[in-house]
Design an enzyme around this catalytic site. Structure first.
Site, PDB file in Angstrom:
ATOM      1  N   GLN A   5     -26.663  32.186 -63.164  1.00  0.00           N
ATOM      2  CA  GLN A   5     -27.909  31.428 -63.366  1.00  0.00           C
ATOM      3  C   GLN A   5     -28.969  32.263 -64.072  1.00  0.00           C
ATOM      4  O   GLN A   5     -29.822  31.713 -64.782  1.00  0.00           O
ATOM      5  CB  GLN A   5     -28.435  30.919 -62.024  1.00  0.00           C
ATOM      6  CG  GLN A   5     -27.553  29.855 -61.399  1.00  0.00           C
ATOM      7  CD  GLN A   5     -27.941  29.536 -59.971  1.00  0.00           C
ATOM      8  OE1 GLN A   5     -28.829  30.180 -59.382  1.00  0.00           O
ATOM      9  NE2 GLN A   5     -27.282  28.558 -59.378  1.00  0.00           N
ATOM     10  N   LYS A   7     -29.225  18.176 -50.062  1.00  0.00           N
ATOM     11  CA  LYS A   7     -29.563  19.079 -51.165  1.00  0.00           C
ATOM     12  C   LYS A   7     -28.762  18.735 -52.410  1.00  0.00           C
ATOM     13  O   LYS A   7     -29.266  18.819 -53.527  1.00  0.00           O
ATOM     14  CB  LYS A   7     -29.304  20.525 -50.760  1.00  0.00           C
ATOM     15  CG  LYS A   7     -29.732  21.550 -51.795  1.00  0.00           C
ATOM     16  CD  LYS A   7     -29.581  22.963 -51.270  1.00  0.00           C
ATOM     17  CE  LYS A   7     -30.212  23.962 -52.222  1.00  0.00           C
ATOM     18  NZ  LYS A   7     -29.550  24.040 -53.526  1.00  0.00           N
ATOM     19  N   ARG A  65     -32.812  35.072 -50.864  1.00  0.00           N
ATOM     20  CA  ARG A  65     -31.894  35.317 -51.984  1.00  0.00           C
ATOM     21  C   ARG A  65     -32.529  36.222 -53.038  1.00  0.00           C
ATOM     22  O   ARG A  65     -33.724  36.109 -53.330  1.00  0.00           O
ATOM     23  CB  ARG A  65     -31.463  33.989 -52.616  1.00  0.00           C
ATOM     24  CG  ARG A  65     -30.651  33.141 -51.675  1.00  0.00           C
ATOM     25  CD  ARG A  65     -30.401  31.744 -52.201  1.00  0.00           C
ATOM     26  NE  ARG A  65     -29.495  31.744 -53.347  1.00  0.00           N
ATOM     27  CZ  ARG A  65     -29.112  30.636 -53.978  1.00  0.00           C
ATOM     28  NH1 ARG A  65     -29.558  29.450 -53.572  1.00  0.00           N
ATOM     29  NH2 ARG A  65     -28.295  30.710 -55.012  1.00  0.00           N
ATOM     30  N   ASP A 110     -18.298  26.271 -56.444  1.00  0.00           N
ATOM     31  CA  ASP A 110     -18.882  25.297 -55.530  1.00  0.00           C
ATOM     32  C   ASP A 110     -17.850  24.386 -54.879  1.00  0.00           C
ATOM     33  O   ASP A 110     -18.206  23.491 -54.101  1.00  0.00           O
ATOM     34  CB  ASP A 110     -19.935  24.451 -56.258  1.00  0.00           C
ATOM     35  CG  ASP A 110     -21.235  25.212 -56.477  1.00  0.00           C
ATOM     36  OD1 ASP A 110     -21.499  26.168 -55.722  1.00  0.00           O
ATOM     37  OD2 ASP A 110     -21.985  24.852 -57.405  1.00  0.00           O
ATOM     38  N   ARG A 145     -22.054  32.537 -47.711  1.00  0.00           N
ATOM     39  CA  ARG A 145     -21.002  31.538 -47.538  1.00  0.00           C
ATOM     40  C   ARG A 145     -19.641  32.144 -47.188  1.00  0.00           C
ATOM     41  O   ARG A 145     -18.675  31.397 -47.024  1.00  0.00           O
ATOM     42  CB  ARG A 145     -20.866  30.669 -48.802  1.00  0.00           C
ATOM     43  CG  ARG A 145     -22.004  29.682 -48.966  1.00  0.00           C
ATOM     44  CD  ARG A 145     -21.818  28.811 -50.189  1.00  0.00           C
ATOM     45  NE  ARG A 145     -22.951  27.902 -50.348  1.00  0.00           N
ATOM     46  CZ  ARG A 145     -23.186  27.197 -51.443  1.00  0.00           C
ATOM     47  NH1 ARG A 145     -22.378  27.293 -52.497  1.00  0.00           N
ATOM     48  NH2 ARG A 145     -24.224  26.395 -51.505  1.00  0.00           N
TER      49      ARG A 145
END
EC number: 2.5.1.19
Length: 430
Positions: free
Chosen positions: A166, A410, A120, A309, A340
């Site tokens: 983020q 996770k 990432r 999410d 995703r």
């Protein structure tokens, strides 16, 4: 571990939503950044939150907990001098701590998951840190990344919001502790603005003042502030609950999920409205979402940026809807634990779903009769993919076998346990 998900016609019962991962990791961080002792009630227990616990301990926070709460004696802007930090596969934990690490002489974030987090990109945050005088030695924006204090200072900072919010949140946590005032300008677009709202909410609870523009693209932060130790209560988690609600929506069901606040600032709260729009019979009152599923869903078009999410779980529900559904504005899904969009669409096709992808869209041609299944599919080390594929398996003719299903821990270690308690037929093979 492989999860063998068998066709399940009926789900019935009541569960408590797990505690929010997003809020838990943020409360852990501001508890560590405070000088004094903070208390967190009902913290989440997942690989991500455990990674934050482990790292703030390594940085000098004293963390103690019992069954109900956790206390954190923070280190303020003076973390312990450590040479390495291991965030596991937790991208948010890595990014939040990259800014905090600028208060240390030199810290290397190791690459423990080269096939997932190790792929990432973090260039946008690295560029912003360099503007602040931080020394960064990185592998073209990817782990391992070494952060050195350099000549750390505030001032005018620009950060791109194209890939992830983020990066911005990381700067918002750290800049109030600098000696100088700071101004942060967000370039391009800002993904997941709702999640930035969670960051600002948590920071304000700790007594920090940040002036944010109405569009969340510009911030003024006074330097020399201190996080105040407080008591925090973690609310129920909408992202994980989205998968339970979707599973109830695609089966005959009578399922209640508790601890989901109607006035929550979690963007994934929108999944309740998405399911309503898809014709699901549900109510949301007094913190309880009650689904009475009858396997009859209708297609719709939805802006997924508001509930990032929760998108995959809603896509899984749309696999069985009448008509063609479209989830758009979701390009940032490509930069998660896996891609995703492409990876998830490929697995859905193996299961028998009729789906397409665009750069920032997932398009689903629903099959109300169900899908065939009967195949072994890959989870790509991604908890959201695992949860969503499980939903598809429940409505398949022959079931699905999901490889590496243990990675659901996770964010939601009890996911399979909760589904089984509601009547799902799931078996496991080591």
């Amino acid at each position: 571990m492989k999860a063998i998900v068998k066709p399940t016609n009926l789900l019935e019962g009541t569960i408590n939503a797990l505690s929010s991962k997003n809020y838990t990791t943020r409360y852990l961080l501001i508890g560590a950044l405070a000088e004094g002792t903070s208390t967190i009630y009902y913290p989440a227990h997942s690989e991500d939150s455990d990674a934050m616990r482990r790292c703030i301990r390594d940085l000098g926070a004293i963390v103690e907990e019992d069954e109900e709460k956790m206390t954190i004696q923070g280190f303020g802007r003076n973390p312990r001098d450590v040479s390495e930090l291991n965030v596991g596969n937790a991208g948010a934990v890595l990014r939040f701590l990259m800014s905090v690490a600028a208060f240390c002489p030199k810290v290397t974030f190791i690459n423990a998951y080269p096939d997932s987090l190790g792929k990432r990109p973090h260039n946008d945050l690295i560029d912003a840190l360099k503007q602040m005088g931080v020394e960064v030695d990185d592998n073209q924006g990817k782990l391992p990344i070494t952060i050195g204090k350099g000549k750390l200072h505030g001032g005018k900072i620009q950060v791109s919001g194209n890939v992830s919010s983020q990066f911005l949140s990381s700067l918002l946590f750290m800049t109030p502790l600098l000696d100088e005032d700071s101004e942060i300008e967000v370039l391009h677009d800002l993904k997941s603005k709702v999640i930035v709202g969670q960051t600002l909410e948590v920071i304000a609870q700790a007594g920090i003042q940040i002036q944010a523009s109405e569009d969340l693209m510009h911030y003024t932060i006074r330097g020399g502030q201190k996080y105040q130790p407080q008591k925090y209560v973690v609310q129920g988690d909408y992202p994980g609950s989205a998968a339970i609600l979707a599973a109830a929506a695609v089966t005959h069901s009578d399922v209640k999920v508790l601890r989901l606040e109607e006035n929550s600032k979690q963007g994934e709260k929108a999944v309740v409205d998405v399911l309503r729009a898809m014709g699901v019979n549900l109510t949301h009152e007094n913190g309880i979402v009650h689904v009475r599923g009858n396997q009859q869903l209708k297609a719709g078009e939805f802006d997924g940026d508001h509930f990032t999410d929760g998108v995959l779980a809603m896509v899984a529900a749309a696999v069985f809807a009448e008509g063609t559904s479209r989830f758009y504005n979701v390009e940032n899904l490509r930069y998660k634990e896996c891609d995703r969009i492409t990876d998830f669409v490929n697995e859905l096709r193996k299961a028998g779903a009729d789906v397409e992808e665009r750069q920032s869209e997932i398009i689903i041609h629903g099959r109300p009769q169900g899908v065939t299944g009967g195949v072994e599919i890959n989870a790509h080390y991604d908890h959201r993919v695992i949860m969503a594929l499980t939903i598809v398996g429940l409505r398949s003719e022959k079931g699905l076998t999901i490889n590496d299903a243990h990675h659901v821990a996770k964010s939601y270690p009890h996911y399979f346990e909760h589904l089984i308690s509601l009547g799902a037929q799931i078996e496991f093979v080591d």
